[in-house]
Design a protein around this motif. Structure first.
Motif, mmCIF file in Angstrom:
data_model
loop_
_atom_site.group_PDB
_atom_site.id
_atom_site.type_symbol
_atom_site.label_atom_id
_atom_site.label_comp_id
_atom_site.label_asym_id
_atom_site.label_seq_id
_atom_site.Cartn_x
_atom_site.Cartn_y
_atom_site.Cartn_z
ATOM 1 N N PRO A 4 19.217 -22.304 -11.530
ATOM 2 C CA PRO A 4 19.584 -20.920 -11.860
ATOM 3 C C PRO A 4 18.361 -20.004 -11.756
ATOM 4 O O PRO A 4 17.240 -20.415 -12.040
ATOM 5 N N PHE A 5 18.566 -18.776 -11.337
ATOM 6 C CA PHE A 5 17.440 -17.852 -11.182
ATOM 7 C C PHE A 5 17.912 -16.416 -11.332
ATOM 8 O O PHE A 5 19.105 -16.118 -11.300
ATOM 9 N N VAL A 6 16.941 -15.533 -11.513
ATOM 10 C CA VAL A 6 17.158 -14.089 -11.517
ATOM 11 C C VAL A 6 16.252 -13.491 -10.449
ATOM 12 O O VAL A 6 15.049 -13.783 -10.413
ATOM 13 N N TYR A 7 16.784 -12.666 -9.574
ATOM 14 C CA TYR A 7 15.985 -12.020 -8.531
ATOM 15 C C TYR A 7 16.125 -10.515 -8.674
ATOM 16 O O TYR A 7 17.229 -9.975 -8.641
ATOM 17 N N THR A 8 14.998 -9.818 -8.826
ATOM 18 C CA THR A 8 14.973 -8.362 -8.917
ATOM 19 C C THR A 8 14.166 -7.819 -7.755
ATOM 20 O O THR A 8 12.969 -8.119 -7.633
ATOM 21 N N ALA A 9 14.786 -7.046 -6.897
ATOM 22 C CA ALA A 9 14.091 -6.494 -5.734
ATOM 23 C C ALA A 9 13.215 -5.317 -6.156
ATOM 24 O O ALA A 9 13.623 -4.492 -6.990
ATOM 25 N N GLN A 10 12.018 -5.234 -5.577
ATOM 26 C CA GLN A 10 11.130 -4.115 -5.861
ATOM 27 C C GLN A 10 11.515 -2.930 -4.970
ATOM 28 O O GLN A 10 11.849 -3.100 -3.800
ATOM 29 N N PRO A 11 11.464 -1.695 -5.510
ATOM 30 C CA PRO A 11 12.028 -0.547 -4.792
ATOM 31 C C PRO A 11 11.090 0.169 -3.826
ATOM 32 O O PRO A 11 11.428 1.237 -3.337
ATOM 33 N N ALA A 12 9.920 -0.344 -3.548
ATOM 34 C CA ALA A 12 8.961 0.377 -2.703
ATOM 35 C C ALA A 12 9.491 0.558 -1.277
ATOM 36 O O ALA A 12 10.161 -0.306 -0.721
ATOM 37 N N ARG A 13 9.154 1.682 -0.666
ATOM 38 C CA ARG A 13 9.458 1.964 0.735
ATOM 39 C C ARG A 13 8.267 1.494 1.566
ATOM 40 O O ARG A 13 7.116 1.840 1.265
ATOM 41 N N VAL A 14 8.512 0.692 2.588
ATOM 42 C CA VAL A 14 7.451 0.108 3.401
ATOM 43 C C VAL A 14 7.585 0.580 4.842
ATOM 44 O O VAL A 14 8.672 0.513 5.432
ATOM 45 N N ILE A 15 6.466 1.054 5.390
ATOM 46 C CA ILE A 15 6.405 1.467 6.798
ATOM 47 C C ILE A 15 5.333 0.609 7.452
ATOM 48 O O ILE A 15 4.161 0.642 7.045
ATOM 49 N N PHE A 16 5.688 -0.152 8.463
ATOM 50 C CA PHE A 16 4.791 -1.143 9.066
ATOM 51 C C PHE A 16 4.718 -0.922 10.565
ATOM 52 O O PHE A 16 5.742 -0.713 11.226
ATOM 53 N N GLY A 17 3.508 -1.002 11.122
ATOM 54 C CA GLY A 17 3.378 -0.905 12.575
ATOM 55 C C GLY A 17 1.992 -0.477 12.996
ATOM 56 O O GLY A 17 1.014 -0.594 12.256
ATOM 57 N N ASP A 18 1.898 0.033 14.221
ATOM 58 C CA ASP A 18 0.660 0.558 14.778
ATOM 59 C C ASP A 18 0.710 2.080 14.740
ATOM 60 O O ASP A 18 1.738 2.684 15.055
ATOM 61 N N GLY A 19 -0.394 2.707 14.354
ATOM 62 C CA GLY A 19 -0.440 4.165 14.345
ATOM 63 C C GLY A 19 0.380 4.817 13.249
ATOM 64 O O GLY A 19 0.639 6.033 13.307
ATOM 65 N N THR A 20 0.784 4.058 12.266
ATOM 66 C CA THR A 20 1.655 4.597 11.212
ATOM 67 C C THR A 20 0.923 5.531 10.258
ATOM 68 O O THR A 20 1.566 6.234 9.469
ATOM 69 N N LEU A 21 -0.411 5.561 10.309
ATOM 70 C CA LEU A 21 -1.153 6.494 9.461
ATOM 71 C C LEU A 21 -0.718 7.928 9.733
ATOM 72 O O LEU A 21 -0.766 8.771 8.829
ATOM 73 N N ALA A 22 -0.271 8.209 10.949
ATOM 74 C CA ALA A 22 0.171 9.555 11.308
ATOM 75 C C ALA A 22 1.379 10.000 10.493
ATOM 76 O O ALA A 22 1.702 11.203 10.442
ATOM 77 N N ARG A 23 2.054 9.062 9.843
ATOM 78 C CA ARG A 23 3.253 9.412 9.084
ATOM 79 C C ARG A 23 2.950 9.812 7.642
ATOM 80 O O ARG A 23 3.866 10.142 6.885
#
Length: 367
Positions: A4-23
């Motif tokens: 048995p387990f409990v899973y709670t997802a964290q709500p952070a928004r993630v942007i991943f890639g190359d050149g993403t600093l521009a965002r």
């Protein structure tokens, strides 16, 4: 058999890639922020200023005062800057030190954070901050600590020195390793942890061999994201308690300390977690995961001795007023005084042996 387990997802928004600093300006506008304070360490001050220049109409300037282990005194000084400049949001650029200061400010103010990590530490994905006061490091967890947005840009890691890449990456692996046997673990996090460990184990030697290997850099950053997600979703155990104690007492470098301690902490727990060890051995392609992690540290050129990292000697010296004739014994006592949950009971003689081997840089004791 699935427990048995409990899973709670964290709500952070993630942007991943190359050149993403521009965002970054786009994300600041999306959050409706108007006075964003950019946080960094002193060596990153120039890069932080260049980043703040991308959104001049919404910038509250740069605070380049973050240091290792997030001292409370530094946070208190930062709070005065936040008030003076009327900041309504935080932008952290850097590794665990910069993100740690941003998180400490957010804990006290509730300000939203955008994190732009430049190392593989993983702190950006956790609602946890470790703060140091009077030589003691304590951790706090709160939803306000978790960054609202995390922007991963592979370009920012291309200049990360190979040695720092190695220790930062093994620091991240430590988060995933402990997630595999956390008291509140669950199948989702276990899958992510194994994926993360495998990715970093493959990528780090390639980065050391060729720092310009973009594919390896991308895989390492991907693994670091997953490791941070693991750390932010479940609790910690002996490894992190040891590292927090060593960092707080002796000011040892964060990632390097995790790198030196991890093989030994895992070897200590191995007899109590046979199923985890089987899965970890498979992920690492070995029959001895603690030794494989010790050898990985050697392959990336990391220092494996706590003595070389600055831990006081075991005889004859004095450090900050503390006689070091029994430094290891004092460290064990500090760990036992306020322990984290651990799958194997904490036993002083075995912990002394663990720290003695890590102090000397010896291979981990066989389970």
């Amino acid at each position: 058999m699935i427990q048995p387990f409990v899973y709670t997802a964290q709500p952070a928004r993630v942007i991943f890639g190359d050149g993403t600093l521009a965002r970054v300006p786009e994300e600041i506008a999306r959050l409706g922020l108007r006075r964003v304070l950019t946080v960094s360490t002193p060596p990153q001050a120039g890069k932080a200023a260049a980043l703040a220049a991308r959104f001049p109409d919404r910038s509250a300037g740069v605070l380049a005062e973050a240091v290792m282990h997030t001292p409370v005194a530094v946070t208190e000084a930062a709070m005065r800057v936040v008030a003076e400049r009327g900041a309504d949001g935080l932008l952290a650029l850097g590794g665990g030190s910069a993100i740690g200061l941003s998180k400490a400010i957010a804990l006290r103010t509730g300000l939203p954070q955008i994190a732009v990590p430049t190392t593989y530490a993983g702190s950006e994905m956790t609602p946890v901050v470790g703060e140091t006061r009077d030589g003691a490091k304590t951790t706090r967890s709160d939803p306000r600590i978790l960054p609202t947005v995390v922007i991963y840009d592979v370009d920012l890691t291309m200049s990360l020195p190979p040695a720092l890449s190695g220790t930062s990456g093994i620091n991240a692996i430590a988060h995933a390793v402990e997630a595999l046997y956390a008291r509140d673990g669950n199948p989702v996090i276990a899958l992510l942890a194994l994926e993360a460990i495998g990715a970093l184990h493959r990528a780090l030697p390639r980065i050391v061999a060729d720092p310009a290997d973009r594919a390896a850099r991308t895989e390492a950053l991907y693994g670091a994201w997953l490791c941070g997600l693991c750390l932010g979703s479940v609790g910690m155990a002996l490894h992190h308690k040891l590292c927090h104690t060593l960092g707080g007492r002796f000011g040892l470098p964060h990632a390097e300390t995790h790198t030196a301690v991890l093989p030994h902490a895992l070897a200590y727990n191995a007899p109590a977690i046979p199923d985890v060890m089987a899965r970890l051995n498979a992920a690492l392609g070995t029959g001895d995961a603690p030794l494989a992690l010790y050898e990985l540290a050697g392959r990336v050129g990391a220092e494996r001795s706590l003595r070389a990292l600055g831990m006081p000697g075991e005889e004859g010296e004095e450090e900050a007023g503390e006689a070091t004739g029994d430094v290891i014994g004092g460290t064990v006592a500090a760990v036992l005084a306020n322990p984290y949950w651990n799958p194997r009971p904490l036993e002083a003689p075995a912990l002394r042996d663990l720290l003695s081997r890590a102090y000397r840089g010896l291979p981990p004791a066989s389970s």
